[in-house]
Design a protein around this motif. Structure first.
Motif, mmCIF file in Angstrom:
data_model
loop_
_atom_site.group_PDB
_atom_site.id
_atom_site.type_symbol
_atom_site.label_atom_id
_atom_site.label_comp_id
_atom_site.label_asym_id
_atom_site.label_seq_id
_atom_site.Cartn_x
_atom_site.Cartn_y
_atom_site.Cartn_z
ATOM 1 N N GLY A 149 0.805 -1.217 0.000
ATOM 2 C CA GLY A 149 0.000 0.000 0.000
ATOM 3 C C GLY A 149 0.839 1.268 0.000
ATOM 4 O O GLY A 149 0.531 2.227 -0.715
ATOM 5 N N THR A 150 1.920 1.282 0.792
ATOM 6 C CA THR A 150 2.762 2.476 0.809
ATOM 7 C C THR A 150 3.565 2.605 -0.487
ATOM 8 O O THR A 150 3.841 3.713 -0.944
ATOM 9 C CB THR A 150 3.707 2.477 2.027
ATOM 10 O OG1 THR A 150 4.459 1.259 2.072
ATOM 11 C CG2 THR A 150 2.927 2.625 3.311
ATOM 12 N N ILE A 153 1.278 4.307 -2.742
ATOM 13 C CA ILE A 153 1.146 5.724 -2.388
ATOM 14 C C ILE A 153 2.330 6.516 -2.930
ATOM 15 O O ILE A 153 2.165 7.581 -3.538
ATOM 16 C CB ILE A 153 1.027 5.893 -0.862
ATOM 17 C CG1 ILE A 153 -0.319 5.357 -0.362
ATOM 18 C CG2 ILE A 153 1.176 7.365 -0.469
ATOM 19 C CD1 ILE A 153 -0.452 5.291 1.147
ATOM 20 N N ILE A 161 -1.735 9.037 3.383
ATOM 21 C CA ILE A 161 -1.259 9.629 2.128
ATOM 22 C C ILE A 161 -0.702 11.023 2.384
ATOM 23 O O ILE A 161 0.383 11.394 1.907
ATOM 24 C CB ILE A 161 -2.393 9.683 1.091
ATOM 25 C CG1 ILE A 161 -2.792 8.264 0.660
ATOM 26 C CG2 ILE A 161 -1.982 10.518 -0.125
ATOM 27 C CD1 ILE A 161 -4.009 8.204 -0.234
ATOM 28 N N GLY A 210 -4.330 1.996 0.231
ATOM 29 C CA GLY A 210 -3.657 2.966 -0.617
ATOM 30 C C GLY A 210 -4.657 3.612 -1.555
ATOM 31 O O GLY A 210 -5.874 3.480 -1.372
#
Length: 306
Positions: free
Chosen positions: A9-10, A13, A130, A272
């Motif tokens: 997910g990061t 992002i 985010i 994300g």
């Protein structure tokens, strides 16, 4: 700037913020956008299982390791150190989902390396992550614009779903054997998309369900989203497993053909930017009369039983 991302997910992002070129390390699960697959990988799974392992086999292996206080993932500390990241992005939400935060902190010998951990459990938390990553990476305005764009899409779904004359009971299933509810942000997404989440509350952890509770909840729509499973893998296992459960064929969702498998590896499981794609996908499944073709194509399929 050198960024190590220890969570898919990061990674998504960072790339959505236009900083993918600064990534120097990712995990073995990072696969989107496609270009991150060529980056150095600093994690691996310690579960000694074939790719075809069943949900039950995976659950048993995870429980055995966690009972012994053993990690599910290994971090390549030597490689991570050699790559010299300035910032490491990780999480402390779930030790089953990624390298535990304590393991990451133990691996960081350079005091100048910044470790940022995120634990989003709802949309606000994801959008907050985010923005926080944007601030840490020096692109606050870009992050704010991304969150604004995502928020507008969320509100468009919410406004359209408000036109529905009926809010069906929706069950999100995050694991097939044993059966787990889909928690955290999924119940919130279901509500925004015009459904009523059953057996799971917004912001709460996923939990193991008893099959009698599933029968009693009488869901009108069932979304199968096993964490980390592709659409094809979910369809294959669900087709073989679920019809064997007592009372399955009598469930309202089954009788009306409203049981759907989704690509949870790409959507739903990752906090994300694509969580809004997940929302739009949910909306097309819950209210196809209102949301035709809104969600990503090829990301879902009905469970068709012979």
């Amino acid at each position: 700037m050198r960024i190590a991302s220890l969570l898919p997910g990061t990674t998504e992002i960072v790339c959505a913020l236009g900083l993918g070129e600064h990534l120097v390390a990712v995990t073995h699960e990072c696969d989107y956008p496609p270009e991150v697959r060529t980056l150095p990988v600093v994690t691996r799974s310690l579960l000694d299982l074939p790719e075809t392992a069943s949900s039950s086999d995976i659950d048993t292996a995870i429980r055995e390791r966690t009972r012994s206080d053993l990690s599910i993932y290994q971090l390549d500390m030597e490689l991570l150190s050699a790559l010299q990241p300035d910032i490491i992005l990780t999480q402390a939400l779930c030790d089953v989902c990624a390298v535990p935060l304590r393991q990451v902190e133990a691996a960081v010998a350079d005091a100048a390396t910044q470790v940022l951990s995120f634990e989003p459990t709802d949309l606000a938390g994801i959008f907050g992550a985010i923005k926080a990553i944007g601030r840490a990476l020096g692109v606050s305005e870009r992050a704010a614009q991304l969150v604004n764009d995502l928020t507008l899409r969320v509100e468009r779904v919410r406004t359209t779903a408000a036109q529905a004359s009926h809010r069906p009971r929706v069950l999100g299933i995050e694991w097939l054997d044993p059966v787990f509810s889909a928690g955290h942000w999924v119940p919130e997404l279901i509500a925004i998309a015009g459904g009523q989440s059953v057996l799971a509350a917004a912001g709460e952890r996923s939990r193991r369900l008893s099959w009698p509770d599933v029968i009693a909840a009488a869901p009108e729509v069932i979304i199968l989203m096993p964490c980390g499973f592709t659409l094809e893998r979910t369809l294959a296992e669900a087709t073989a497993l679920l019809p064997q459960r007592a009372g399955w064929s009598a469930l309202p969702a089954v009788r009306t053909g409203n049981v759907f498998a989704v690509d949870a590896n790409a959507y739903f499981s990752r906090p994300g930017p694509r969580i809004v794609d997940s929302l739009e996908l949910l909306a097309t499944l819950i209210h196809p009369e209102l949301f035709a073709s809104w969600g990503p194509s090829g990301a879902s399929a009905p469970l068709v039983l012979q």
